[in-house]
Design a protein around this motif. Structure first.
Motif, PDB file in Angstrom:
ATOM      1  N   UNK A 182       0.847  -1.197   0.000  1.00 49.61           N
ATOM      2  CA  UNK A 182       0.000   0.000   0.000  1.00 49.61           C
ATOM      3  C   UNK A 182       0.884   1.250   0.000  1.00 49.61           C
ATOM      4  N   UNK A 183       0.609   2.155  -0.932  1.00 50.02           N
ATOM      5  CA  UNK A 183       1.303   3.446  -0.962  1.00 50.02           C
ATOM      6  C   UNK A 183       0.255   4.547  -0.843  1.00 50.02           C
ATOM      7  N   UNK A 184       0.339   5.321   0.241  1.00 50.40           N
ATOM      8  CA  UNK A 184      -0.562   6.451   0.442  1.00 50.40           C
ATOM      9  C   UNK A 184       0.210   7.728   0.101  1.00 50.40           C
ATOM     10  N   UNK A 185      -0.120   8.327  -1.046  1.00 48.23           N
ATOM     11  CA  UNK A 185       0.594   9.515  -1.502  1.00 48.23           C
ATOM     12  C   UNK A 185      -0.223  10.765  -1.177  1.00 48.23           C
ATOM     13  N   UNK A 186       0.152  11.431  -0.080  1.00 49.94           N
ATOM     14  CA  UNK A 186      -0.570  12.627   0.327  1.00 49.94           C
ATOM     15  C   UNK A 186      -0.306  13.783  -0.622  1.00 49.94           C
ATOM     16  N   UNK A 187       0.865  13.773  -1.248  1.00 51.91           N
ATOM     17  CA  UNK A 187       1.203  14.864  -2.170  1.00 51.91           C
ATOM     18  C   UNK A 187       0.303  14.853  -3.401  1.00 51.91           C
ATOM     19  N   UNK A 188      -0.034  13.661  -3.882  1.00 51.65           N
ATOM     20  CA  UNK A 188      -0.837  13.532  -5.096  1.00 51.65           C
ATOM     21  C   UNK A 188      -2.313  13.246  -4.804  1.00 51.65           C
ATOM     22  N   UNK A 189      -2.627  12.959  -3.536  1.00 52.39           N
ATOM     23  CA  UNK A 189      -4.013  12.690  -3.187  1.00 52.39           C
ATOM     24  C   UNK A 189      -4.546  11.387  -3.742  1.00 52.39           C
ATOM     25  N   UNK A 190      -3.685  10.379  -3.803  1.00 51.06           N
ATOM     26  CA  UNK A 190      -4.134   9.082  -4.320  1.00 51.06           C
ATOM     27  C   UNK A 190      -3.506   7.946  -3.520  1.00 51.06           C
ATOM     28  N   UNK A 191      -4.074   6.760  -3.682  1.00 47.26           N
ATOM     29  CA  UNK A 191      -3.565   5.549  -3.035  1.00 47.26           C
ATOM     30  C   UNK A 191      -3.247   4.514  -4.102  1.00 47.26           C
ATOM     31  N   UNK A 192      -2.202   3.751  -3.866  1.00 38.66           N
ATOM     32  CA  UNK A 192      -1.809   2.682  -4.791  1.00 38.66           C
ATOM     33  C   UNK A 192      -1.752   1.376  -4.008  1.00 38.66           C
ATOM     34  N   UNK A 193      -2.424   0.367  -4.511  1.00 39.55           N
ATOM     35  CA  UNK A 193      -2.364  -0.959  -3.903  1.00 39.55           C
ATOM     36  C   UNK A 193      -1.786  -1.933  -4.923  1.00 39.55           C
ATOM     37  N   UNK A 194      -0.648  -2.508  -4.584  1.00 40.86           N
ATOM     38  CA  UNK A 194      -0.036  -3.526  -5.455  1.00 40.86           C
ATOM     39  C   UNK A 194      -0.463  -4.875  -4.896  1.00 40.86           C
ATOM     40  N   UNK A 195      -1.610  -5.340  -5.373  1.00 43.43           N
ATOM     41  CA  UNK A 195      -2.235  -6.545  -4.821  1.00 43.43           C
ATOM     42  C   UNK A 195      -1.317  -7.760  -4.843  1.00 43.43           C
ATOM     43  N   UNK A 196      -0.585  -7.890  -5.917  1.00 45.32           N
ATOM     44  CA  UNK A 196       0.258  -9.074  -6.089  1.00 45.32           C
ATOM     45  C   UNK A 196       1.446  -9.091  -5.137  1.00 45.32           C
TER      46      UNK A 196
END
Length: 674
Positions: A523-537
């Motif tokens: 899980x990457x929570x990017x506060x600068x860009x206002x988005x979240x990334x989940x690398x499920x694999x």
């Protein structure tokens, strides 16, 4: 209060006998009462009033030779006490409040019901004092003494009993009219007859169904979609598996609801869930932490001037969190009305004393809690990184909700469902069927059947399924306004449901990429860009082909920003959002757009289409402080709610709690956690 009355009792008794000591002895007693308060600098308004009154009485009697304070002791004394009480109410410091503070821990003092109770008690004393003053003015001495003493005795009794009973009364006042009971006789049923029918197969409904089926109830689950799970589901594109909403699950450490559910059903946590690795990006800095100690260390290095406060904050949060989940007799924390129903009024009264740290979080916003510990605004912003999990802003988020839905991830970490979210939902479905229940997909319920205010079953097309209990896993607006029908409900209740604001939704991009991203956290929570990334694999390698990755990118989105599904404008908007999100993600994963093998996306209207959740809301209703969610028991006898619409709100852990509560109530709270 009785101590404060002593000088007045002496005054009235001796003066009634015509004894001059009736104004001397009370002054001495008043002085003895006020001396400890001078030392502590904590004064009782009634004791101050007593001292001033008897000083005036002594002066008038012995210096000015006035006998009125002896002859009219009843009328003058009670009139002064009435004015004292009235003054305390005007300045919003009811005089009984100071007395109550001696009997209750400080955690109670600023609680709204505590203040309300003291306002009521003080108001009662105002009535008693003015009634007694009038009594002494109009009646003869003997009658006045008898009546005034009777009223004083009643006032003291009320002051003792009311604080014990009032919290329970206020907590259950509205709930009591819904607290019906349905006797479900577990006996052979006809082909389309069941003990319990569950409308919808989200995790709340499946939790309730699984627990009931284990306990011998004949359960039917009806789902409109081709698979169960609601937001807790998955789909596959060219060997890449994506979740439709669930990436980070709380409540999987010891003594918490999801763990309780798994143990109750005989599931192994490690078979179904893997712990996530998380990264926060704030002002270009990456913060990686696999546990609380590492997170605190990283924060302390970033904000050295706040180091002590950081340790203090998480120490307080940990104590509060443990108190929230201690002694879970039925596997889940209960709202106030159920604490009274299941454990009695005294348990509710003792709750703040037994849970002082958590109770403090219950009566503040998350912003207030952060402000109490920190001055650095950047640090506060960073600690709000996961507020997307509640869909609210810090100043509108109950601190207790932030504790369980946000801070808990820092304390214990979050978990990813192995095999995809669908596997967890399917495991609950399989358990229901193994225990004799039935789960029917592609069965959209058209109507919840109601006769004379009681549930009789449901209608699916031309088929009728009968049951004395229906558990709605659908959103409350859908349940009441469409499936039950406004005409069967009280107008005020219908208006209340209509006015409930939906929680925010989001936009999601699903990417299958031919990149090895195993070096990144899950899980990457990017506060600068206002988005979240989940690398499920990265949580489960089986969700993507070897050497490739399954990636989900998401950010908040407004339902009304998107045109109607299927239109050219809708597709263009969807494409624009997808491109924007991919560009944002490339700042963390370079060249991501060059390696896309599979791409799909979901808008708020996609979620609405597949889950029947109005506006594609992630957490059903707005979770801001002050929003009152519907009770899990409804105005229709036999109709329950087990979903994000009711207590405690949205999220896997929360809806599991709602399912546990619903199942226990159907069982009349006879089955306890092991």
């Amino acid at each position: 209060m009785l101590f404060s009355f002593i000088p007045w009792i002496v005054y009235w008794v001796l003066c009634d006998m015509g004894n001059i000591l009736g104004i001397i002895i009370p002054l001495v007693i008043a002085l003895l009462l006020i001396i400890p308060q001078i030392r502590k600098r904590d004064f009782n308004l009634m004791d101050i009033t007593s001292l001033l009154y008897f000083c005036i009485t002594i002066t008038a009697t012995f210096i000015f030779n006035l006998n009125i304070f002896v002859e009219k002791s009843g009328f003058l004394g009670y009139s002064v006490l009435f004015l004292m009480v009235l003054f305390s109410l005007i300045i919003k410091q009811p005089y009984t409040l100071q007395v109550s503070k001696r009997d209750y821990p400080e955690i109670y003092w600023k609680e709204r019901s505590f203040l309300a109770i003291n306002n009521i008690i003080t108001g009662v004393w105002a009535v008693i004092f003015i009634a007694n003053a009038i009594t002494f003015l109009l009646l003869n001495a003997t009658s006045a003494v008898i009546l005034s003493n009777t009223l004083i005795a009643l006032g003291i009794t009320f002051s003792i009993v009311f604080p014990l009973k009032a919290p329970a009364y206020f907590a259950t006042k509205e709930f009591r009219k819904y607290d019906w009971s349905v006797d479900v006789t577990q006996k052979p049923k006809g082909e389309n007859e069941y003990d319990v029918i569950i409308v919808g197969s989200g995790i709340g409904g499946l939790t309730c169904g699984a627990l009931l089926s284990k306990r011998g109830y004949r359960v039917l689950v009806l789902e409109q979609h081709h698979q169960v799970g609601g937001y807790c589901s998955s789909f596959k594109r060219k060997d890449f598996v994506f979740n439709t909403g669930v990436e980070n699950v709380s409540g999987l450490w010891e003594k918490v609801p999801v763990t309780y559910l798994l143990k109750e059903l005989g599931f192994e946590k490690d078979e179904l869930f893997a712990k996530n690795k998380m990264r926060c990006i704030f002002k270009g800095k990456e913060i990686d932490a696999s546990n609380l100690e590492e997170f605190i260390k990283a924060l302390s290095e970033m904000f050295p001037e706040e180091k002590e406060n950081i340790y203090a904050f998480f120490d307080e949060a940990k104590k509060a969190y443990e108190e929230c989940y201690k002694d879970l007799v039925y596997g889940a924390p209960l709202p106030a009305e159920l604490i009274v129903k299941v454990f009695g009024a005294k348990k509710l009264l003792d709750y703040p004393k037994e849970h002082p740290h958590f109770y403090d979080w219950m009566n503040k916003t998350y912003k207030q809690r952060l402000d109490e510990f920190f001055t650095n605004e950047d640090l506060k912003t960073l600690l709000c990184a996961l507020l997307g999990y509640s869909g609210t802003e810090a100043e509108k988020t109950p601190a207790s909700s932030a504790l369980t839905a946000v801070v808990s991830y820092y304390l214990h970490g979050g978990y990813f469902p192995k095999g995809g979210a669908q596997r967890f939902a399917d495991s609950l479905k399989d358990f229901i069927e193994y225990n004799g229940g039935k789960v029917l997909t592609r069965h959209r319920v058209d109507e919840i059947l109601v006769e004379n205010g009681e549930v009789k079953g449901v209608r699916v097309g031309n088929r009728v399924f009968k049951s004395p209990i229906v558990v709605a896993n659908a959103n409350a607006k859908t349940t009441f306004l469409e499936l039950v029908g406004e005409e069967r409900l009280d107008r005020d209740f219908v208006e209340y449901i209509k006015k409930l604001k939906m929680s925010p939704s989001c936009f999601m991009v699903f990417l299958g990429v031919d990149m090895d991203l195993s070096g990144y956290p899950t899980i990457i929570e990017n506060l600068d860009e206002g988005c979240s990334i989940a690398i499920n694999s990265n949580a489960d390698p089986g969700l993507a082909p070897k050497g490739k990755a399954s990636v989900t990118i998401l950010m908040g989105a407004n339902y009304y920003d998107f045109p109607e599904r299927g239109t050219k404008e809708y597709l263009e908007k969807k494409r624009e959002f997808a491109e924007l999100l991919i560009k944002k993600a490339e700042k963390n994963i370079p060249d991501l757009s060059k390696h896309i093998v599979v791409q799909d996306a979901a808008t708020p209207k996609t979620f609405e289409r597949y889950t029947s959740m109005p506006e594609g809301a992630l957490y059903s209703f707005d979770q801001s402080i002050g929003v009152k969610r519907p009770y899990f028991k409804t105005p229709i006898k036999g109709l329950y709610l087990a979903n994000a619409s009711t207590f405690p709100g949205g999220g896997i852990e929360a809806v599991v709690i709602s399912g546990i509560i619903c199942a226990n109530d159907i069982c009349n709270w006879e089955v306890r956690a092991q």
